[in-house]
Design a protein around this motif. Structure first.
Motif, short mmCIF file in Angstrom:
data_model
loop_
_atom_site.label_atom_id
_atom_site.label_comp_id
_atom_site.label_asym_id
_atom_site.label_seq_id
_atom_site.Cartn_x
_atom_site.Cartn_y
_atom_site.Cartn_z
N GLY A 69 0.82 -1.20 0.00
CA GLY A 69 0.00 0.00 0.00
C GLY A 69 0.85 1.25 0.00
O GLY A 69 2.09 1.19 0.06
N THR A 70 0.16 2.40 -0.08
CA THR A 70 0.84 3.70 -0.09
C THR A 70 0.94 4.22 1.35
O THR A 70 -0.06 4.21 2.09
CB THR A 70 0.04 4.70 -0.95
OG1 THR A 70 0.01 4.21 -2.30
CG2 THR A 70 0.69 6.08 -0.93
N ILE A 71 2.12 4.65 1.73
CA ILE A 71 2.33 5.21 3.07
C ILE A 71 2.03 6.71 3.04
O ILE A 71 2.50 7.44 2.16
CB ILE A 71 3.78 4.92 3.52
CG1 ILE A 71 3.89 3.42 3.83
CG2 ILE A 71 4.16 5.78 4.73
CD1 ILE A 71 5.28 2.92 4.09
N LEU A 72 1.18 7.14 3.98
CA LEU A 72 0.76 8.54 4.03
C LEU A 72 1.55 9.25 5.12
O LEU A 72 1.38 8.96 6.31
CB LEU A 72 -0.75 8.62 4.31
CG LEU A 72 -1.63 7.70 3.44
CD1 LEU A 72 -3.09 7.82 3.86
CD2 LEU A 72 -1.44 8.01 1.96
N HIS A 73 2.39 10.18 4.71
CA HIS A 73 3.30 10.87 5.63
C HIS A 73 2.68 12.20 6.05
O HIS A 73 2.24 12.98 5.19
CB HIS A 73 4.62 11.09 4.90
CG HIS A 73 5.68 11.78 5.70
ND1 HIS A 73 5.92 11.49 7.03
CD2 HIS A 73 6.57 12.76 5.36
CE1 HIS A 73 6.93 12.27 7.46
NE2 HIS A 73 7.33 13.04 6.48
N ASN A 74 2.64 12.46 7.36
CA ASN A 74 1.99 13.65 7.91
C ASN A 74 2.95 14.37 8.84
O ASN A 74 2.84 14.27 10.07
CB ASN A 74 0.72 13.24 8.69
CG ASN A 74 -0.24 12.46 7.82
OD1 ASN A 74 -1.06 13.03 7.12
ND2 ASN A 74 -0.13 11.14 7.87
N LEU A 85 5.08 15.73 14.31
CA LEU A 85 5.85 16.61 15.21
C LEU A 85 4.97 17.06 16.37
O LEU A 85 5.38 17.06 17.53
CB LEU A 85 6.35 17.82 14.43
CG LEU A 85 7.51 17.57 13.46
CD1 LEU A 85 7.70 18.77 12.54
CD2 LEU A 85 8.79 17.28 14.23
N ASN A 86 3.73 17.43 16.06
CA ASN A 86 2.81 17.94 17.08
C ASN A 86 2.51 16.89 18.14
O ASN A 86 2.34 17.21 19.32
CB ASN A 86 1.52 18.40 16.41
CG ASN A 86 0.54 18.99 17.40
OD1 ASN A 86 0.88 19.91 18.14
ND2 ASN A 86 -0.67 18.47 17.43
N ASN A 87 2.45 15.61 17.72
CA ASN A 87 2.12 14.55 18.67
C ASN A 87 3.36 13.90 19.28
O ASN A 87 3.24 12.97 20.08
CB ASN A 87 1.27 13.47 17.98
CG ASN A 87 -0.14 13.94 17.70
OD1 ASN A 87 -0.69 14.75 18.46
ND2 ASN A 87 -0.74 13.47 16.63
N TYR A 143 9.85 10.56 13.95
CA TYR A 143 9.92 10.83 12.52
C TYR A 143 9.79 9.52 11.74
O TYR A 143 10.56 8.58 11.97
CB TYR A 143 11.25 11.52 12.19
CG TYR A 143 11.46 11.78 10.71
CD1 TYR A 143 10.42 12.25 9.90
CD2 TYR A 143 12.69 11.55 10.12
CE1 TYR A 143 10.60 12.47 8.56
CE2 TYR A 143 12.90 11.80 8.76
CZ TYR A 143 11.84 12.26 7.99
OH TYR A 143 12.01 12.48 6.64
N ALA A 144 8.84 9.47 10.82
CA ALA A 144 8.60 8.24 10.06
C ALA A 144 9.75 7.93 9.10
O ALA A 144 9.97 6.78 8.76
CB ALA A 144 7.29 8.38 9.27
N ASP A 145 10.48 8.94 8.67
CA ASP A 145 11.56 8.78 7.68
C ASP A 145 11.10 7.94 6.49
O ASP A 145 11.65 6.88 6.22
CB ASP A 145 12.80 8.15 8.34
CG ASP A 145 14.04 8.24 7.46
OD1 ASP A 145 13.96 8.92 6.40
OD2 ASP A 145 15.06 7.63 7.83
N ALA A 150 7.99 18.35 5.00
CA ALA A 150 8.51 17.00 4.74
C ALA A 150 9.95 17.08 4.24
O ALA A 150 10.80 16.26 4.61
CB ALA A 150 7.64 16.29 3.70
N TYR A 151 10.22 18.09 3.42
CA TYR A 151 11.59 18.25 2.89
C TYR A 151 12.59 18.56 4.00
O TYR A 151 13.62 17.89 4.13
CB TYR A 151 11.63 19.34 1.81
CG TYR A 151 13.03 19.81 1.52
CD1 TYR A 151 13.99 18.90 1.07
CD2 TYR A 151 13.41 21.13 1.75
CE1 TYR A 151 15.30 19.31 0.84
CE2 TYR A 151 14.71 21.54 1.53
CZ TYR A 151 15.65 20.63 1.08
OH TYR A 151 16.94 21.03 0.87
N VAL A 152 12.30 19.55 4.83
CA VAL A 152 13.30 19.91 5.85
C VAL A 152 13.42 18.82 6.92
O VAL A 152 14.50 18.65 7.50
CB VAL A 152 13.05 21.28 6.50
CG1 VAL A 152 13.39 22.39 5.53
CG2 VAL A 152 11.65 21.43 7.05
N LEU A 153 12.34 18.08 7.16
CA LEU A 153 12.44 16.97 8.11
C LEU A 153 13.35 15.87 7.55
O LEU A 153 14.17 15.30 8.26
CB LEU A 153 11.06 16.38 8.39
CG LEU A 153 10.40 16.78 9.70
CD1 LEU A 153 9.01 16.16 9.79
CD2 LEU A 153 11.25 16.33 10.89
#
Ligand SMILES: [Zn+2]
Length: 340
Positions: free
Chosen positions: A202-207, A212-214, A218-220, A246-249
């Protein structure tokens, strides 16, 4: 590249959370992600009725449009207003002129009857001819039976499953629980604590903003071989902002990476809602190039066309009155907050 792109896709949203802003503080300060769910989100979702859901979706769809997002993959839960909830969301998004792919997040948190009603809401909505997915909240709030039933229903209906996976450490057993059930059309939100060598499809949904808020980590997502798409997890509908974060993380763990990787995650959204490719957003900035956009805050749409129709121009939606939507949403937020 020019100043135009297709409509952006928010691959993981919770439109119901648009009314959470300004809610009363929880009875005590949550100290981890499990407590954030228990003390904030599971109190909020239990207090929702259909009128609140309608105006939260109107507000969320409006904010998406104002950010150049023309398609929302929504994950919904309202345990005391299940039946009809997906239609209310779809109707609200259609009024504003935004595409939506909703799902009801099945859970056993409210007993087997609650799980059954959630499953049936998914079935009802999709069998009525609407575009949607089958939702599962997360493995850690579901029995094996509920997970299997949702997977079987999705297969029968010919749609994917939208599920939270290993967002917090408390759901670290998700890859074992879901073993053998996932398919390429599943959407796996977060996957922060998913091992790199997992076998889920499946497709991984990165948030990034939500993670960060929770404080879940970091999912990386660059470490996975699955496709990756970008979502907001309910914190607005601005996918360009999700791309920049997402880029800076990613950069924070890999100084050699470029913004083209996070941009490719933004582009994956078009595989989830292909119709958005035919939408057209004219932006306030040119060129719409990853290297420019990674360092250019505040880029906004000048005009948005969905399905050939101008639904946003001159800073305003064309189909609805933004001031009225915000006023009605504020009324419903006040009703919701009074119940908490
Ligand atoms: Zn979520």
């Amino acid at each position: 590249m020019s100043a135009a792109t297709p409509g952006l896709v928010c691959a993981h949203h919770h439109l119901y959370s648009a009314l959470a802003r300004g809610m009363p503080a929880p009875p005590r300060t949550p100290t981890d992600f499990a407590e954030i769910l228990e003390l904030i989100w599971w109190r909020l979702d239990a207090a929702l009725d259909l009128e609140m859901i309608r105006w939260s979706a109107m507000l969320g769809a409006l904010e998406a449009l104002e950010s150049g997002t023309t398609a929302i993959v929504d994950h919904h839960e309202s345990p005391n207003a299940i039946e009809g909830s997906l239609s209310v969301i779809a109707q609200a998004c259609a009024e504003v002129g935004v595409r939506v792919l909703p799902a009801y997040g099945v859970t056993d948190r409210h007993g087997p009857e609650g799980a059954r009603r959630g499953l049936e809401e998914n079935r009802r909505f999709i069998e009525e001819g609407n575009k949607g997915l089958v939702g599962i909240h997360a493995a850690f709030t579901c029995t094996d039976d509920s997970i299997r039933e949702a997977a079987a229903m999705a297969e029968e209906l010919g749609v994917g499953v939208h599920i939270h996976v290993a967002e917090g450490i408390g759901d670290a057993s998700a890859p074992q629980r879901l073993e053998g059930l996932t398919r390429d059309d599943w959407l796996l939100a977060h996957c922060v604590h998913l091992p790199t060598d997992h076998t889920l499809r499946g497709t991984i949904l990165h948030n990034p903003h939500s993670n960060l808020n929770n404080a879940v980590g970091y999912a990386d997502p660059a470490r996975f071989s699955n496709p990756v798409a970008l979502g907001t997890d309910g914190i607005g509908g601005n996918v360009l902002e999700a791309f920049r974060l997402a880029y800076v993380l990613q950069r924070s763990v890999d100084v050699a990476c470029g913004p083209d990787v996070a941009w490719s995650w933004l582009e994956t959204g078009w595989n989830l809602v292909p119709e958005a490719r035919t939408d057209e957003v004219t932006w306030s900035y040119e060129p719409m190039d990853p290297w420019h956009l990674a360092f250019t805050p505040g880029v906004r749409p000048l005009q948005v066309k969905v399905d050939g129709e101008v639904v946003f121009a001159d800073g305003r939606p064309t189909r609805v009155d933004a001031t009225e939507v915000r006023a009605r949403a504020a009324e419903q937020a006040a009703r919701l907050h009074a119940r908490l």
